[in-house]
Write a protein that holds these residues in place. Structure first.
Motif, PDB file in Angstrom:
ATOM      1  N   GLY A 164       0.829  -1.198   0.000  1.00 59.82           N
ATOM      2  CA  GLY A 164       0.000   0.000   0.000  1.00 59.82           C
ATOM      3  C   GLY A 164       0.858   1.240   0.000  1.00 59.82           C
ATOM      4  N   ALA A 165       0.271   2.333  -0.397  1.00 62.31           N
ATOM      5  CA  ALA A 165       1.006   3.598  -0.389  1.00 62.31           C
ATOM      6  C   ALA A 165       1.146   4.112   1.030  1.00 62.31           C
ATOM      7  CB  ALA A 165       0.281   4.623  -1.239  1.00 62.31           C
ATOM      8  N   LEU A 166       2.093   4.996   1.231  1.00 60.02           N
ATOM      9  CA  LEU A 166       2.326   5.657   2.517  1.00 60.02           C
ATOM     10  C   LEU A 166       2.547   4.651   3.631  1.00 60.02           C
ATOM     11  CD1 LEU A 166      -0.372   8.488   2.433  1.00 60.02           C
ATOM     12  CD2 LEU A 166       2.077   8.738   2.082  1.00 60.02           C
ATOM     13  N   ARG A 167       3.169   3.511   3.322  1.00 64.35           N
ATOM     14  CA  ARG A 167       3.327   2.454   4.316  1.00 64.35           C
ATOM     15  C   ARG A 167       4.739   2.322   4.843  1.00 64.35           C
ATOM     16  NH1 ARG A 167      -1.433   2.022   2.915  1.00 64.35           N
ATOM     17  NH2 ARG A 167      -2.772   0.289   3.454  1.00 64.35           N
ATOM     18  N   SER A 168       5.709   2.897   4.173  1.00 62.47           N
ATOM     19  CA  SER A 168       7.095   2.590   4.516  1.00 62.47           C
ATOM     20  C   SER A 168       8.014   3.614   3.870  1.00 62.47           C
ATOM     21  CB  SER A 168       7.434   1.177   4.008  1.00 62.47           C
ATOM     22  OG  SER A 168       7.070   1.062   2.644  1.00 62.47           O
ATOM     23  N   GLY A 169       9.316   3.386   4.002  1.00 65.39           N
ATOM     24  CA  GLY A 169      10.250   4.274   3.324  1.00 65.39           C
ATOM     25  C   GLY A 169      11.563   4.425   4.061  1.00 65.39           C
ATOM     26  N   THR A 170      12.661   4.383   3.301  1.00 60.00           N
ATOM     27  CA  THR A 170      13.992   4.602   3.827  1.00 60.00           C
ATOM     28  C   THR A 170      14.392   6.037   3.520  1.00 60.00           C
ATOM     29  OG1 THR A 170      14.562   2.292   3.460  1.00 60.00           O
ATOM     30  CG2 THR A 170      16.394   3.859   3.707  1.00 60.00           C
ATOM     31  N   ASN A 171      14.490   6.843   4.558  1.00 61.85           N
ATOM     32  CA  ASN A 171      14.928   8.226   4.386  1.00 61.85           C
ATOM     33  C   ASN A 171      16.348   8.348   4.915  1.00 61.85           C
ATOM     34  OD1 ASN A 171      12.395   8.934   3.312  1.00 61.85           O
ATOM     35  ND2 ASN A 171      11.559   9.195   5.387  1.00 61.85           N
ATOM     36  N   ALA A 172      17.140   9.218   4.312  1.00 67.64           N
ATOM     37  CA  ALA A 172      18.557   9.261   4.649  1.00 67.64           C
ATOM     38  C   ALA A 172      19.139  10.654   4.500  1.00 67.64           C
ATOM     39  CB  ALA A 172      19.324   8.289   3.753  1.00 67.64           C
ATOM     40  N   VAL A 173      20.210  10.876   5.233  1.00 66.45           N
ATOM     41  CA  VAL A 173      21.001  12.100   5.103  1.00 66.45           C
ATOM     42  C   VAL A 173      22.450  11.689   4.876  1.00 66.45           C
ATOM     43  CG1 VAL A 173      21.698  14.276   6.167  1.00 66.45           C
ATOM     44  CG2 VAL A 173      19.487  13.242   6.774  1.00 66.45           C
TER      45      VAL A 173
ATOM     46  N   GLY B  96      22.991   3.560  -2.769  1.00 67.81           N
ATOM     47  CA  GLY B  96      23.294   2.805  -1.559  1.00 67.81           C
ATOM     48  C   GLY B  96      22.059   2.149  -0.970  1.00 67.81           C
ATOM     49  N   ILE B  97      20.912   2.747  -1.176  1.00 66.31           N
ATOM     50  CA  ILE B  97      19.652   2.106  -0.770  1.00 66.31           C
ATOM     51  C   ILE B  97      19.366   0.928  -1.694  1.00 66.31           C
ATOM     52  CG2 ILE B  97      17.163   2.422  -0.453  1.00 66.31           C
ATOM     53  CD1 ILE B  97      17.704   5.396   0.124  1.00 66.31           C
ATOM     54  N   SER B  98      19.546   1.158  -2.995  1.00 65.99           N
ATOM     55  CA  SER B  98      19.261   0.101  -3.983  1.00 65.99           C
ATOM     56  C   SER B  98      20.052  -1.162  -3.693  1.00 65.99           C
ATOM     57  CB  SER B  98      19.624   0.591  -5.385  1.00 65.99           C
ATOM     58  OG  SER B  98      19.126   1.874  -5.625  1.00 65.99           O
ATOM     59  N   ARG B  99      21.300  -0.969  -3.236  1.00 65.77           N
ATOM     60  CA  ARG B  99      22.182  -2.128  -3.042  1.00 65.77           C
ATOM     61  C   ARG B  99      21.941  -2.839  -1.719  1.00 65.77           C
ATOM     62  NH1 ARG B  99      26.696   1.886  -4.962  1.00 65.77           N
ATOM     63  NH2 ARG B  99      26.442   1.674  -7.209  1.00 65.77           N
ATOM     64  N   ALA B 100      21.191  -2.195  -0.829  1.00 65.25           N
ATOM     65  CA  ALA B 100      21.027  -2.747   0.519  1.00 65.25           C
ATOM     66  C   ALA B 100      19.615  -3.252   0.787  1.00 65.25           C
ATOM     67  CB  ALA B 100      21.398  -1.697   1.563  1.00 65.25           C
ATOM     68  N   VAL B 101      18.689  -2.897  -0.049  1.00 67.36           N
ATOM     69  CA  VAL B 101      17.279  -3.235   0.163  1.00 67.36           C
ATOM     70  C   VAL B 101      16.690  -3.677  -1.173  1.00 67.36           C
ATOM     71  CG1 VAL B 101      15.018  -2.356   0.841  1.00 67.36           C
ATOM     72  CG2 VAL B 101      17.063  -1.525   2.019  1.00 67.36           C
ATOM     73  N   ASN B 102      15.913  -4.768  -1.147  1.00 70.69           N
ATOM     74  CA  ASN B 102      15.322  -5.256  -2.384  1.00 70.69           C
ATOM     75  C   ASN B 102      13.906  -5.755  -2.135  1.00 70.69           C
ATOM     76  OD1 ASN B 102      14.847  -6.280  -4.927  1.00 70.69           O
ATOM     77  ND2 ASN B 102      16.257  -8.014  -4.725  1.00 70.69           N
ATOM     78  N   PRO B 103      12.885  -5.210  -2.806  1.00 66.37           N
ATOM     79  CA  PRO B 103      12.976  -4.093  -3.735  1.00 66.37           C
ATOM     80  C   PRO B 103      13.114  -2.766  -2.995  1.00 66.37           C
ATOM     81  CG  PRO B 103      10.706  -4.752  -3.478  1.00 66.37           C
ATOM     82  CD  PRO B 103      11.527  -5.730  -2.700  1.00 66.37           C
ATOM     83  N   ALA B 104      13.663  -1.763  -3.660  1.00 73.56           N
ATOM     84  CA  ALA B 104      13.727  -0.419  -3.104  1.00 73.56           C
ATOM     85  C   ALA B 104      12.858   0.503  -3.954  1.00 73.56           C
ATOM     86  CB  ALA B 104      15.171   0.077  -3.099  1.00 73.56           C
ATOM     87  N   HIS B 105      12.540   1.680  -3.391  1.00 74.12           N
ATOM     88  CA  HIS B 105      11.846   2.713  -4.168  1.00 74.12           C
ATOM     89  C   HIS B 105      10.505   2.223  -4.702  1.00 74.12           C
ATOM     90  CE1 HIS B 105      16.302   3.584  -4.857  1.00 74.12           C
ATOM     91  NE2 HIS B 105      15.908   4.529  -4.040  1.00 74.12           N
ATOM     92  N   THR B 106       9.800   1.421  -3.904  1.00 75.09           N
ATOM     93  CA  THR B 106       8.504   0.901  -4.343  1.00 75.09           C
ATOM     94  C   THR B 106       7.442   2.001  -4.291  1.00 75.09           C
ATOM     95  OG1 THR B 106       7.654   0.330  -2.159  1.00 75.09           O
ATOM     96  CG2 THR B 106       9.122  -1.287  -3.212  1.00 75.09           C
ATOM     97  N   PRO B 107       6.273   1.729  -4.888  1.00 74.83           N
ATOM     98  CA  PRO B 107       5.190   2.719  -4.771  1.00 74.83           C
ATOM     99  C   PRO B 107       4.840   3.053  -3.323  1.00 74.83           C
ATOM    100  CG  PRO B 107       4.663   1.121  -6.458  1.00 74.83           C
ATOM    101  CD  PRO B 107       5.920   0.620  -5.778  1.00 74.83           C
ATOM    102  N   GLY B 108       5.019   2.105  -2.407  1.00 69.79           N
ATOM    103  CA  GLY B 108       4.662   2.356  -1.012  1.00 69.79           C
ATOM    104  C   GLY B 108       5.751   3.004  -0.183  1.00 69.79           C
ATOM    105  N   ASP B 109       6.950   3.138  -0.734  1.00 68.62           N
ATOM    106  CA  ASP B 109       8.074   3.698   0.028  1.00 68.62           C
ATOM    107  C   ASP B 109       8.150   5.221  -0.108  1.00 68.62           C
ATOM    108  OD1 ASP B 109       9.415   1.489   1.244  1.00 68.62           O
ATOM    109  OD2 ASP B 109      10.238   0.904  -0.702  1.00 68.62           O
TER     110      ASP B 109
END
Lengths: 355, 355
Positions: free
Chosen positions: B251-260, B282-295
């Protein structure tokens, strides 16, 4: 001296579409609330305030929207979410506010108001996240004195609770309370148009521009966009004896014209984004210079999903029609803001400056 | 089973740059605070929280920054302002928070904290507007129960007041308090690297991803990015007996990796933006899948202006170097988040799931 009406008539006659153009009339209240599903509320503080535009589709759900952000000093919330490549398709409100970056706090109050009504994006367990993209600008009508107050959570909550359909109060209210436009008082303005095919397009602007809304002679830049005699007070303009030099503070985060355009047509986010890009030209035509480094200029578009776009013809042609109408209605709303604004102790209104 | 070290050594020996690679070491605290000018504060609530990264140049002013926003459910504030075509060049803080869209309220508290210190963009009359771009995400470690609290003004204020240099607490704290990563507990992680030419790059992540940070065998995706033996607990991995299926709520608005990501180099907004685009890998290489519609996946970059970029060589080459290091340090920070996370009543930590 401009003669917009005669010029317009000649052009339209040549094109053979005078009848169609004549059929373009303002809606019942000449306000964004003429778009079914749209309501507006203001919170007006001592020298700043907040305005909210609530949007609902026919079943009370959110509506697709788009945004364009062209001023060089934006103050925004949730504009990334509105990008067509991002997932949420349902906006519940657009918040406009004074208070520069501090004013973003008002959005949290709008969220509370909507959450209490169960309005928002469902996230499971009966919970909702109200989607209320926001743009604010730095309202300078305090004459460089420290602001007596700032829009906050309560400002947004109150604006949302006050929202209704029908006539919209303009001028020194809500997000326009402390607004300035070039050398004169800015404020809230609204306008609408009903097209012959039933499309309704409305706009609400918070006019707080670094640039001036009038030319070197004092004529309003957007005077020629009048429908009927809606700018009737313009007949008061005589000699422009009191030329007011535009105020150009030249700093970032100092000003900005933020706007909402709504239509009754069902839009995708992509279509709403394209309409926003076109409707933004309504700022360009009414304010000079526009989109400066110091301006926040952010324009939102909402489609309240009352009329399926396919029933109106080719979708791209309909988008062009709404975008064209959107630009005109934004220009007209800017004129309405100027004519409704009242002078303050340090900022003359347009009507007082050019009596 | 991976053998990252032996493989790495072979490759580097072939390239003849083993010495240079060996010279890449973590900073003193292996934390984003190893970048001079950066301090970090957490506010940890019952099941959610807020983390702030404060940034200052050598004279205490703001620093240039950039952002990339690639998750499909962003919750953001002031990202438009960070665009290179917009005017303000000086960020004072980045705010990461739980609480989904509600959590954006925390930014107002951070602004108050900074304003009280006179930190912000000067807007005349001695007034400042603190610039604190923000990204939040929906933290799900409440196991679908209604959240007991939400990050608010006070959360941001407290996080800012708590900010300091030195070691950074990781795991179930701040914006990572309620975070989940695939099927295991997420959280806050940080890491840094010092390059042979004196460039320092640090990252802080709030790992709350829809995707999983481990492969089908249970190995961490980013294990091969280890510097020295910083992932020492990884030696505990044996048979992966407790395979945890990634949780994909869809689902949308369910998750997300934010970084500085921060560096000690003086950057322009354009350079910071390009570095953000690279570091996001660096997110792409550490999390799979990354950048999903819900992230919500949003990554900020700050350059604290301690070292002029021209003193380091060709600017584009330096940007490439920082972007490359940024991606690696983000991946490492994600591993640190996983290793520091503690199990909750409904969400096993990585270390507990794969003992």
């Amino acid at each position: 001296m401009r003669a917009p009406h005669s010029r317009t008539v000649v052009l339209l006659s040549l094109a053979g579409i005078a009848a169609a153009a004549a059929a373009q009339t303002p809606g019942q209240n000449n306000a964004i609330t003429d778009v079914p599903g749209i309501s507006v509320g203001h919170f007006t503080g001592a020298d700043t305030g907040t305005t909210v535009v609530l949007a609902a589709n026919p079943t009370g759900g959110g509506v697709a929207g788009g945004v364009t952000q062209r001023g060089g000093s934006p103050v925004t919330r949730e504009t990334d979410l509105m990008r067509p490549d991002n997932m949420v398709e349902t906006m519940n409100a657009i918040v406009l506010s004074g208070g520069s970056t501090f004013g973003l706090a008002a959005a949290s109050g709008v969220m509370r108001c909507l959450e209490d009504r169960g309005v928002g994006f469902p996230v499971g367990g009966g919970n909702v996240v109200p989607i209320a993209p926001t743009a604010t600008s730095f309202d300078r009508a305090t004459c460089n004195a420290p602001p007596a107050s700032r829009p906050d959570f309560t400002s947004g909550l109150q604006a949302c609770l006050a929202a209704s359909g029908g006539p919209v109060v303009q001028g020194n209210v809500g997000a326009g309370t402390g607004a300035v436009s070039g050398g004169v008082k800015g404020g809230i303005g609204t306008a609408s148009v009903v097209l012959p095919n039933g499309i309704v397009v409305g706009a609400l602007v918070s006019l707080n521009s670094e640039g001036a809304p009038y030319d070197s002679g004092g004529d309003l830049m957007a005077a020629s966009f009048e429908l009927g005699n809606e700018f009737n007070p313009l007949t008061r303009i005589g000699g422009h004896r009191f030329r007011v030099p535009p105020s150009l503070p030249g700093g970032a985060l100092r000003s900005g014209t933020n706007a909402v355009v709504a239509t009754n047509v069902t839009l995708t986010k992509s279509q709403a984004t394209k309409i926003a890009e076109m409707a933004d030209d309504g700022i360009s035509r009414a304010v000079n210079p526009a989109h400066t480094p110091g301006d926040s200029d952010t324009l939102f578009v909402l489609g309240t999903a009352q009329v399926a776009i396919d029933t109106l013809g080719d979708a791209n042609a309909v988008v062009t029609q709404i975008g064209t109408a959107g630009a005109n209605v934004v220009s007209r709303a800017i004129v309405h803001a100027l004519l409704a604004a009242r002078s303050t102790s340090c900022q003359p209104s347009y009507c007082d400056a050019f009596p």
